[in-house]
Enzyme design. Structure first.
Site, PDB file in Angstrom:
ATOM      1  N   GLU A 144       0.846  -1.186   0.000  1.00  0.00           N
ATOM      2  CA  GLU A 144       0.000   0.000   0.000  1.00  0.00           C
ATOM      3  C   GLU A 144       0.874   1.226   0.000  1.00  0.00           C
ATOM      4  O   GLU A 144       1.753   1.367   0.851  1.00  0.00           O
ATOM      5  CB  GLU A 144      -0.878  -0.019   1.262  1.00  0.00           C
ATOM      6  CG  GLU A 144      -1.850  -1.184   1.285  1.00  0.00           C
ATOM      7  CD  GLU A 144      -2.387  -1.486   2.678  1.00  0.00           C
ATOM      8  OE1 GLU A 144      -2.893  -2.584   2.885  1.00  0.00           O
ATOM      9  OE2 GLU A 144      -2.281  -0.606   3.567  1.00  0.00           O
ATOM     10  N   GLU A 168      -4.847  -6.412   2.708  1.00  0.00           N
ATOM     11  CA  GLU A 168      -3.672  -7.193   3.104  1.00  0.00           C
ATOM     12  C   GLU A 168      -3.736  -8.640   2.648  1.00  0.00           C
ATOM     13  O   GLU A 168      -2.741  -9.201   2.223  1.00  0.00           O
ATOM     14  CB  GLU A 168      -3.473  -7.153   4.626  1.00  0.00           C
ATOM     15  CG  GLU A 168      -2.806  -5.901   5.152  1.00  0.00           C
ATOM     16  CD  GLU A 168      -3.745  -4.722   5.191  1.00  0.00           C
ATOM     17  OE1 GLU A 168      -4.959  -4.945   5.027  1.00  0.00           O
ATOM     18  OE2 GLU A 168      -3.278  -3.588   5.379  1.00  0.00           O
ATOM     19  N   ILE A 204      -1.071  -8.039  10.573  1.00  0.00           N
ATOM     20  CA  ILE A 204      -0.960  -9.462  10.251  1.00  0.00           C
ATOM     21  C   ILE A 204      -2.277 -10.154  10.535  1.00  0.00           C
ATOM     22  O   ILE A 204      -2.618 -11.149   9.916  1.00  0.00           O
ATOM     23  CB  ILE A 204       0.201 -10.137  11.020  1.00  0.00           C
ATOM     24  CG1 ILE A 204       0.488 -11.506  10.439  1.00  0.00           C
ATOM     25  CG2 ILE A 204      -0.079 -10.198  12.519  1.00  0.00           C
ATOM     26  CD1 ILE A 204       1.677 -12.216  11.042  1.00  0.00           C
ATOM     27  N   HIS A 217      -0.957  -0.311  16.507  1.00  0.00           N
ATOM     28  CA  HIS A 217       0.049   0.080  15.512  1.00  0.00           C
ATOM     29  C   HIS A 217       1.458   0.022  16.077  1.00  0.00           C
ATOM     30  O   HIS A 217       2.342   0.674  15.565  1.00  0.00           O
ATOM     31  CB  HIS A 217      -0.225   1.501  14.989  1.00  0.00           C
ATOM     32  CG  HIS A 217      -1.434   1.613  14.109  1.00  0.00           C
ATOM     33  ND1 HIS A 217      -2.704   1.524  14.597  1.00  0.00           N
ATOM     34  CD2 HIS A 217      -1.560   1.778  12.774  1.00  0.00           C
ATOM     35  CE1 HIS A 217      -3.573   1.645  13.605  1.00  0.00           C
ATOM     36  NE2 HIS A 217      -2.900   1.797  12.477  1.00  0.00           N
TER      37      HIS A 217
END
Lengths: 492, 338, 320
Positions: free
Chosen positions: B29, B70, B97, B139
């Protein structure tokens, strides 16, 4: 007016709601001291000894033994020692007593809301009781203390006070390990002299080899860079190094030079005129062999140190000069020390040279040629190496200029890469001598009184007896041997 | 040699490998940024500036901006790699993930095994991890414990620019799938980087400091904390063998055990909560294989069992630090032997 | 466009191989011979064969957990497949994959997949390679996978990158035990794919020729660089979701009805014989040949080499 205090039913543990006086240990009116055992109180979990937290006297015991009283209830009245309050005072006190909220700690006794906290005063009191009573060394840890069974047993057996121990188990549980630590004398740490922790160059560095493999490599002069490891993840291990040790210098196995021409057809003979170069070699060497009185001085030299230097050079720069390059440098320095070998012979004249111009024999497909490294005594081993490579390339390409192969005061001829152990070379006139170098092989030698192995190369110096005597040649050979065996001397 | 930042080393290494091998492609991305916008492509060159200029050099067929997908990114990288490409996929934050775990765990990690050794999936998945920027719970996480546990994956965590170059080169060239973890707080770390191409083998730790008293194992950001602690301890005469593991799968078990056999004391620093993590894994390996060498129980300096908090003070209390490492080292040294 | 006699025979042979393979497996599983979960494709043959007859080994397919049909149609060795399902070391995956993970990368079959929806992103990745080759990549999905987030992501990515990927949705009306009328909220899978920005078609999955023609057009469309496409094929599965499924979700007589009225092999036979392209005896001969092949496959699979404990940690990595 006497100062009266309430002695209330203590709270041990969150769940305790009432207790039973099993026994009063002090009679009414009898003074007691801090730490004395004053009562045994029973809950449905434990029977606990209650110790006095201060000196005092009971003007009245209220609770009857065997009766249950709720937590916080008044079970005795306490006065200061020496005081004798009258009954009316005590009655008034009793009447005016209001039990505190059952869930909070009441005055005069340490009610605890957590088992851990209960353990602490209990343990402290137990310890104090042990000290005061001096009846036995054993300590008693409350049954609901946050401690493992093994730790408890150890602590009780060794009389360890667990009150100061911060339990490392979950929720502060005291473990065997904690108690064991507490039983040992403390260690003081720090306050030492500053030390250097910079890593040494070789540990865990670029070459992925086991420590044993590294040691063996240095010992045997093996270059780790050339080895493919067969250990886990390509790690170089002992077997890989020892496999390399079996191979000899030079790095490649002995090579037979390819024949310059194909075999004639069976049963026939092919007649070919000699090329100009062939004729020149024939003429020169015939003259040399027939007119020059050759004599030969032979010496066996250990080249392990040179091999070790090669390894280091390889590790540092990725490439290394050949053994022959080191030998050429050694000859150059030996020639400066023995100028009576650094000569050309012309009829009645001996030309003495101020610099070591060493010719290095190169076998090309057209024949033997000897390009010259001029001023080898002024060149480092690395520079000699580069120069020889350049000259050899030119020789193969047939592009050598006359001054590059004519002249020179000394020659070095190395047949080691062809697997030759020892040979004697023919002097290239007008030079005075030529050194023949054989292959380095592992041979047994005596070091101290023990048998050891070393890598030995056989050198043979052919000298022109018209100009060089035996002793002169021998002195040169002795110096040469020393320079080869201690190659640190080659630097500079 | 030249002094470079890790983020620069990443771009240069990917550039070198893409130049060397036309099958290398990159997906992620905003790795180009600006597609479909008024500003036009190369609006950003990767949010971590780790792909700047690559689109200009190699074009849209090889440097592929993706939507926020993702699973599709990893799946596409995997499918392309199965069919002959050598794909580098970027996951902007390792925390994501969760969104693509199936493609990593059930697909990429298992292809070679399930397909009888007959497939090759040379994918490199770059994931950006770590706390220190107050990016809070979703994050800032480290995921190395999770992916190290997955058979079929290799896990790489460089701590220096020189290592980043050699390890990323190795990762891209490796025919097995590699999870390449880049710590967001290390991108600006500067260090000496050798010129020319080179490959660092996986499973080969780096010696940071050398000492005889305590073995300290660390990865990523924790390496510099460990090094600071080691230098402070050296002032007191306590010598630490700090090992930067570099890769957790494969693991340089030999270096770890050799060190513990010498020092007898082990301290592990891990930027993760304490349960089922790298620290406990290493502790178990050492306790089972070097029990006889241990002079003290193993110390593990980890984050607490909690998500990562936002406020500055909270985050710095959450993270391990050189102070915590030093305190643990002193505990190790003051263990009372019988 | 008229198919040649060889092409027709080949197409029937492929479909019959799949049918016989699956029917035989059903029997063997009932007999307790086969371990693990197996998901049989019988009934959907026209879909797999109608698609794969257009493909070469440089075209890629990614399949689902119901992958035997796609494997056979794409050219995987039938005996190797049977050995794999029996867990033999001689199987296509050395006994380590089993029914749900059969693959043969060499013929462009990038694996059956045990995770619903996981194939679509992989097919998009293969589409990146296909774009470079001038070939196509096919993502097989069912009416179950069509609801997975991964499928949506894959479709969007294929559109955005304009890749030659065809999303083939085989609607056999049941995602596991739930009917498609409940599980798919959109008007149709094709409509939903179209909403993602790609060309989407529908075809009768029971009619080989309908599938074949529709796919020809879509493959040409993709190879011309127009980006991805989707097709929804209406079909039936004759067995349960998995072997052992009691199929209580079926209506009364439904299984008998679909076997009688919605059998793609019967329809093929009817069409080619009525049009005089093939004779009944040609098809009978193929039936016999295929049955013999399947028999042989089972015999060989039962006798084939078993793997040992030393093979457990093999091929986790290429090098470690």
């Amino acid at each position: 007016m006497a100062k009266l205090r309430a002695f209330t039913m203590p709270k041990w543990g969150i769940e305790m709601t009432e207790g039973v006086i099993a026994e009063w240990m002090i009679e009414e009116g009898k003074p007691f001291s801090k730490g004395d055992l004053i009562a045994l109180i029973e809950t449905d979990k434990i029977t606990n000894e209650v110790q006095a937290e201060y000196d005092g006297v009971f003007p009245r015991l209220i609770a009857a033994t065997g009766e249950a009283y709720p937590v916080g209830a008044l079970i005795a009245v306490v006065a200061e020692p020496g005081e004798t309050p009258d009954a009316a005072e005590v009655d008034a006190f009793v009447a005016g007593f209001k039990p505190a909220d059952a869930s909070t700690a009441s005055k005069g006794s340490k009610g605890a809301t957590e088992p851990a906290k209960a353990a602490e005063p209990a343990a402290a009191q137990a310890a104090a009781a042990a000290a005061a009573a001096s009846a036995s060394k054993a300590i008693s840890i409350p049954a609901d203390a946050n401690i493992s069974p093994a730790a408890r047993a150890f602590a009780e057996e060794h009389g360890i006070d667990i009150s100061g121990i911060a339990g490392s188990g979950r929720g502060g549980r005291i473990t065997y390990q904690d108690v064991l630590q507490a039983s040992r004398p403390a260690v003081s740490v720090g306050g030492g002299e500053p030390i250097d922790i910079t890593p040494t160059a070789n540990r865990l560095d670029n070459v992925f080899a086991s420590p044993l493999a590294r040691r063996l490599a240095i010992e045997h002069g093996v270059d780790l860079g050339g080895i493919t490891g067969t250990g886990p993840r390509g790690r170089i291990c002992k077997a890989d190094v020892l496999a390399k040790v079996a191979l000899v210098e030079p790095e490649t196995a002995p090579v037979a030079p390819t024949p310059a021409f194909a075999r004639p057809a069976a049963g026939t003979t092919e007649i070919v005129l000699m090329s100009p170069m062939r004729k020149a070699i024939a003429r020169s060497l015939s003259l040399s062999k027939s007119t020059i009185p050759h004599f030969y001085l032979r010496s066996r030299v250990r080249i392990d140190a040179i091999l070790g230097l090669r390894t280091q050079a390889k590790a540092a720069t990725g490439e290394a000069p050949s053994v022959n390059d080191y030998i050429v440098r050694a000859c150059a320095l030996a020639l400066t020390k023995h100028p009576d070998v650094n000569i050309q012979v012309h009829a009645d004249e001996i030309h003495r040279f101020g610099s070591a111009d060493i010719a290095v024999a190169v076998a090309t497909d057209k024949g033997l040629i000897t390009p010259i490294v001029h001023g080898a005594d002024t060149l480092s081993v690395a520079a000699i190496s580069r120069e020889i490579k350049t000259l050899a390339e030119k020789a193969w390409a047939g592009r050598l200029q006359p001054e590059e192969f004519q002249g020179g005061s000394f020659s070095v001829s190395n047949l080691g890469m062809f697997g030759i152990d020892q040979f004697d070379a023919i002097i290239n006139p007008p030079q005075g001598a030529i050194l023949a170098v054989g292959a380095g092989t592992r041979q047994p030698i005596e070091i101290g009184n023990a048998l050891a192995f070393a890598t030995i190369a056989e050198l043979s110096l052919s000298c022109d007896h018209r100009a060089i005597d035996g002793a002169v040649g021998a002195a040169f050979m002795r110096t040469l041997k020393e320079l080869i065996e201690k190659p640190a001397l080659l630097i500079g | 040699m030249a002094t470079k930042m890790i983020r620069d080393v990443i771009v240069e290494t990917i550039d070198a490998e893409m130049g060397r091998d036309p099958d290398v492609i990159m997906l992620g991305e905003d790795i180009v940024g600006g597609n479909g916008s008024a500003g036009g492509p190369e609006a950003i060159g990767g949010i971590w500036s780790t792909s700047t200029g690559l689109w200009g050099k190699y074009g849209s067929d090889r440097v592929i901006d993706t939507p926020i997908s993702e699973s599709a990114i990893i799946g596409a990288a995997a499918g392309a790699s199965l069919s002959g490409k050598r794909a580098i996929a970027e996951i902007m934050f390792a925390d994501f993930i969760g969104v693509c775990l199936d493609q990593i765990w059930n697909q990429v990690a298992k292809f070679r095994y399930m397909f009888g050794g007959k497939s090759r999936c040379p994918v490199t998945i770059r994931m950006i991890y770590g706390a220190g920027f107050n990016a809070a719970a979703q994050h800032s996480q480290s995921i190395h414990g999770m992916v190290t546990a997955m058979p079929g994956l290799k896990v790489v965590m460089p701590a220096t620019p020189a290592d980043a170059k050699g390890l990323l080169t190795a990762a891209i060239r490796d025919d097995d799938p590699v999870i390449f973890l880049e710590h967001k707080a290390l991108y600006a770390t500067k260090g000496e980087v050798p010129d020319g191409e080179y490959v660092l083998p996986f499973g080969h730790a780096r010696q940071v400091t050398e000492g005889d008293d305590i073995t300290v194992l660390a990865t990523g950001l924790m390496v510099s904390f460990a090094e600071t602690a080691a230098r402070n301890l050296a002032e007191e005469g306590i010598g630490c063998d700090v090992l930067d593991l570099r890769t957790t799968s494969p693991l340089d078990e030999e270096a770890i055990l050799d060190s513990v056999e010498r020092t007898g004391r082990l301290l592990i620093v891990d930027e993760s909560p304490p349960r089922c993590g790298l620290a406990t894994d290493l502790a178990a390996i050492v306790a089972s294989k070097a029990f006889a060498s241990l002079k003290a129980p193993i110390e593990m300096v980890t984050a607490p069992h909690s998500p990562i908090p936002f406020a500055r003070e909270l985050e710095s209390a959450w993270l391990p630090s050189s102070d915590k490492i030093e305190a643990a080292a002193l505990r190790l040294m003051s263990y009372r032997r019988g | 466009m008229q198919l040649s006699r060889e092409a027709l025979l080949r197409a029937y042979r492929q479909m019959k191989t799949i049918r016989a393979f699956e029917d035989r497996l059903h029997d063997e599983i009932q007999a307790g011979e086969i371990a693990g979960f197996t998901h049989l494709y019988a009934g959907q043959e026209a879909c797999a064969v109608g698609v794969c007859e257009h493909l070469g080994s440089q075209d890629y397919i990614v399949s689902t957990h119901r992958g035997h049909g796609h494997c056979i149609a794409k050219g995987c060795d039938v005996i190797g497949m049977m050995k794999e399902i029996y867990g033999s070391r001689e199987g296509l995956c050395k006994g380590r994959g089993g029914s749900m993970h059969i693959a043969d990368i060499g013929v462009g079959m990038l694996g059956a997949n045990g995770i619903v929806g996981a194939g679509a992103p992989l097919a998009v990745g293969a589409g990146i390679s296909a774009k470079g080759n001038g070939t196509v990549s096919i993502a097989f999905s069912g009416d179950g996978a069509c609801n997975q987030g991964t499928t949506f992501e894959a479709m969007n990515l294929a559109v955005v990158l304009k890749l030659p990927v065809i999303f083939v949705f085989e609607n056999n009306h049941y995602s596991e035990h739930t009917g498609v009328a409940y599980a798919v909220g959109a008007e149709s899978m094709a409509a939903r794919a179209a909403a993602f920005g790609m060309r989407a078609e529908k075809a009768d999955g029971i009619d080989f020729f309908a599938v074949f023609e529709a796919m020809r057009e879509l493959i040409d469309y993709c190879k011309a660089g127009n980006g991805p496409a989707a097709i929804e094929l209406d079909t039936e599965r004759f067995f349960g979701h998995f072997e052992g499924d009691p199929q209580r979700y079926r209506g009364p007589g439904e299984l008998d009805r679909i076997r009688a009225e919605r059998d793609c092999l019967k329809l093929f036979r009817q069409k080619v014989t009525e049009a005089g392209l093939l004779e009944g005896k040609d098809i009978d001969a193929l039936d016999e040949e295929v049955m013999a092949l399947i028999d042989r496959a089972v015999v060989e699979a039962k006798a084939a080499e078993r793997p040992g404990p030393e093979h457990v940690v093999e091929d986790v990595y290429i090098s470690y």
